[in-house]
Design an enzyme around this catalytic site. Structure first.
Site, PDB file in Angstrom:
ATOM      1  N   LYS A  22       0.952  -1.618   0.101  1.00  0.00           N
ATOM      2  CA  LYS A  22      -0.099  -0.073  -0.381  1.00  0.00           C
ATOM      3  C   LYS A  22       0.691   1.484  -0.082  1.00  0.00           C
ATOM      4  O   LYS A  22       0.514   2.116  -0.500  1.00  0.00           O
ATOM      5  CB  LYS A  22      -0.944  -0.040   1.170  1.00  0.00           C
ATOM      6  CG  LYS A  22      -1.529   1.363   1.331  1.00  0.00           C
ATOM      7  CD  LYS A  22      -2.397   1.852   3.139  1.00  0.00           C
ATOM      8  CE  LYS A  22      -1.346   1.588   3.907  1.00  0.00           C
ATOM      9  NZ  LYS A  22      -1.092   2.882   4.390  1.00  0.00           N
ATOM     10  N   ASN A  23       1.559   1.356   0.460  1.00  0.00           N
ATOM     11  CA  ASN A  23       2.571   2.549   1.284  1.00  0.00           C
ATOM     12  C   ASN A  23       3.761   3.056  -0.125  1.00  0.00           C
ATOM     13  O   ASN A  23       4.458   3.616  -0.062  1.00  0.00           O
ATOM     14  CB  ASN A  23       3.536   2.121   2.067  1.00  0.00           C
ATOM     15  CG  ASN A  23       2.248   2.648   3.518  1.00  0.00           C
ATOM     16  OD1 ASN A  23       1.409   2.563   3.347  1.00  0.00           O
ATOM     17  ND2 ASN A  23       3.203   2.607   4.455  1.00  0.00           N
ATOM     18  N   CYS A 116      -3.966  12.681  13.621  1.00  0.00           N
ATOM     19  CA  CYS A 116      -4.673  10.560  13.450  1.00  0.00           C
ATOM     20  C   CYS A 116      -4.130  10.315  14.245  1.00  0.00           C
ATOM     21  O   CYS A 116      -3.927  10.741  15.381  1.00  0.00           O
ATOM     22  CB  CYS A 116      -4.110  10.804  12.404  1.00  0.00           C
ATOM     23  SG  CYS A 116      -2.931   9.635  12.247  1.00  0.00           S
ATOM     24  N   ARG A 121       1.169  14.222  13.076  1.00  0.00           N
ATOM     25  CA  ARG A 121       1.591  13.643  12.057  1.00  0.00           C
ATOM     26  C   ARG A 121       1.172  15.480  10.448  1.00  0.00           C
ATOM     27  O   ARG A 121       0.520  15.631   9.950  1.00  0.00           O
ATOM     28  CB  ARG A 121       0.961  12.905  10.943  1.00  0.00           C
ATOM     29  CG  ARG A 121       0.978  11.241  11.879  1.00  0.00           C
ATOM     30  CD  ARG A 121       0.213  10.993  11.526  1.00  0.00           C
ATOM     31  NE  ARG A 121       0.518  10.005  10.410  1.00  0.00           N
ATOM     32  CZ  ARG A 121       0.915   8.767   9.383  1.00  0.00           C
ATOM     33  NH1 ARG A 121      -0.684   8.649   9.984  1.00  0.00           N
ATOM     34  NH2 ARG A 121       1.250   8.881   8.638  1.00  0.00           N
ATOM     35  N   ASP A 306       4.653   0.439  12.038  1.00  0.00           N
ATOM     36  CA  ASP A 306       3.869  -0.359  11.643  1.00  0.00           C
ATOM     37  C   ASP A 306       3.992  -1.588  12.132  1.00  0.00           C
ATOM     38  O   ASP A 306       2.278  -2.004  11.442  1.00  0.00           O
ATOM     39  CB  ASP A 306       4.382  -0.045  10.638  1.00  0.00           C
ATOM     40  CG  ASP A 306       3.658   1.276   9.643  1.00  0.00           C
ATOM     41  OD1 ASP A 306       3.032   2.511  10.320  1.00  0.00           O
ATOM     42  OD2 ASP A 306       4.192   1.619   8.642  1.00  0.00           O
ATOM     43  N   ARG A 398      -8.496   0.195   5.018  1.00  0.00           N
ATOM     44  CA  ARG A 398      -7.402   1.334   5.160  1.00  0.00           C
ATOM     45  C   ARG A 398      -6.510   0.426   4.361  1.00  0.00           C
ATOM     46  O   ARG A 398      -5.921   0.954   3.013  1.00  0.00           O
ATOM     47  CB  ARG A 398      -7.345   2.394   5.599  1.00  0.00           C
ATOM     48  CG  ARG A 398      -8.412   3.321   5.818  1.00  0.00           C
ATOM     49  CD  ARG A 398      -7.735   4.024   6.755  1.00  0.00           C
ATOM     50  NE  ARG A 398      -6.052   4.864   6.461  1.00  0.00           N
ATOM     51  CZ  ARG A 398      -5.344   5.166   7.413  1.00  0.00           C
ATOM     52  NH1 ARG A 398      -5.172   5.121   8.614  1.00  0.00           N
ATOM     53  NH2 ARG A 398      -4.054   5.786   6.233  1.00  0.00           N
TER      54      ARG A 398
END
Ligand code: EPU
Length: 418
Positions: A22-23, A116, A121, A306, A398
């Site tokens: 995803k990233n 968030c 962030r 993560d 997500r």
């Protein structure tokens, strides 16, 4: 709101195919804004953040065609050099369009992302970098407005601290800037390297991606290209823990061990057996008693933030006391409180969590607070006795590609409840 219902206690066994990262896919999609030609991207994971990025590209005027995991983006003309609030508020990585839009159009208007669940962030470093390249930036009415009507100029940019999307944003701006840009203290994540690989295929001139100094010689124009996204190292790590925490045996395919060395060393230290039966595969064998190991999150090639939440779930099942130190985000322990509701013994002290194990976990109703926290609750649910009901799994949607289907396929009793 969807929930996951999990009946824990089943050792997982079988094979799981890892999806594209995803990233990595997010900046790759943003990079498509840099050329009027079509760019074809393969192995794009069909997760919610990706759909949001696709909407952002369409809002800018690009044509986006999705065929399974292949996404073709044709940004012939940019109609709106803008990332509106409605899209940015659901995905902070929307700021990745700032660099490409200002490079291509000489202006961009991007809603300022708010805080968030895991921390404040800010994107001040993205802004400072673009200013060095000559963009004039002001913040008004919740938007960052960047202008460079005569184009960007190469410059030396030394980041105050390492930022992944900040490095990517600046890289995408610099490829079309006049002259040379040097980024010091650049992020060394595999996703930065993957983006640089794509940009080079599009005609960019980049050296040093994957090291902390990246040199970019700007070119006047980029062209279309085809590129396959790298494996998702965080999904890989999550499933390695799923094998270890359920005392199971899993074979992961289509993954890249090289991107996970620090993590694999810790998993190994905890007593899980990890091997690489063939290139692009990883096997995890649980079954031995788990031992506590301390971890400190770091930028790549260190232990990824993560994977911190998922590793904490594992440590609840390990003998001894594990100290988990989070150095990247200031508030990334929300999962600890939910794990405690399932019987984990965790004490939080600022940026450190002390996890005392092994405590038997028992299924409970819990709430997912962010993407990786949700994954840690799924892992705890797989190890717990009885039923776990996880609320707000939209967080997990997500970033994980059909996690419940992949886990069910290796024996997990997990269902989505609508
Ligand atoms: N920071 C600033 N100013 C900036 C940018 C960052 O102070 O302008 C700070 C952040 O607040 C944070 C630290 O620098 O404390 C590092 O943040 P970074 O910018 O590296 O994070 P990011 O680029 O916003 C990416 C991933 C995250 C991952 C982090 C760290 C993407 C789309 N997101 O975020 O992924 O946690 O790097 O590795 O690549 C996730 O996938 O769950 C996720 C949160």
């Amino acid at each position: 709101m969807d929930k996951f219902r999990i009946q824990g206690g089943v050792p997982l066994a079988g094979e799981i195919a890892i999806s594209g990262a995803k990233n990595s896919a997010l900046p790759a999609l943003a990079a498509c804004l840099l050329t009027a030609d079509a760019v074809v991207l393969d192995r794009i994971p069909p997760v919610r953040d990706i759909h949001t990025m696709e909407k952002l590209l369409e809002h800018a005027g690009a044509r986006v065609t999705v065929t399974g995991e292949r996404v073709t983006v044709a940004a012939g003309a940019i109609e709106n050099a803008e990332a509106p609030y409605d899209l940015v508020k659901t995905m902070r990585a929307s700021s990745l369009v700032l660099g490409p839009l200002v490079a291509r159009c000489g202006r961009a208007r991007v809603s300022v992302p708010g805080g968030c669940a895991i921390g404040a962030r800010p994107i001040n470093l993205h802004v400072a970098g673009l200013e060095k390249l000559g963009a004039v930036i002001r913040q008004e009415h919740g938007y960052i407005e960047a202008e460079a009507p005569h184009g960007l100029e190469g410059a030396e940019v030394a980041f105050d601290r390492i930022t992944v999307t900040g490095t990517e944003d600046l890289l995408m701006a610099a490829v079309l800037a006049r002259g040379e840009t040097v980024i010091y203290n650049a992020a060394r994540e595999p996703e930065v390297v993957d983006l640089a690989d794509l940009l080079v295929k599009m005609g960019a001139n980049i050296e040093g991606a994957g090291t902390s100094v990246i040199r970019i010689r700007g070119v006047a124009k980029l062209h279309g290209a085809e590129h396959t996204i790298i494996a998702d190292r965080i999904e890989t790590g999550t499933f390695l823990i799923a094998g270890a925490i359920t005392q199971g045996s899993l074979l992961l395919t289509g993954c890249e061990a090289e991107h996970l060395r620090a993590f694999i060393a810790k998993l190994d230290g905890a007593g899980a057996e990890i091997s690489e039966p063939a290139p692009g595969t990883l096997r995890v064998e649980g079954g031995k008693k788990l031992r506590s190991v301390d971890v400190t999150t770091e930028e790549h090639p260190g232990f990824a933030t993560d994977l911190q939440a998922q590793f904490m779930a594992l440590m609840t099942q390990a003998e001894g006391i594990a100290i988990i130190t989070e150095t990247i985000f200031e508030n990334r322990f929300m999962h600890a409180l939910e794990l405690a509701r399932m019987g984990a013994n965790i004490r939080l002290e600022g940026s450190r969590a002390m996890v005392a194990g092994a405590m038997p976990l028992s299924g409970a109703q819990v709430i997912a607070s962010d993407l990786r926290a949700s994954a840690s609750l799924v892992l705890a649910g797989l190890a717990a006795h009885g039923e776990t009901l996880i609320d707000r799994v939209y967080h997990i949607d997500r970033g994980y590609d059909r996690i419940e289907a992949k886990l069910a396929q290796v024996g997990a009793r997990i269902t989505r409840v609508h």
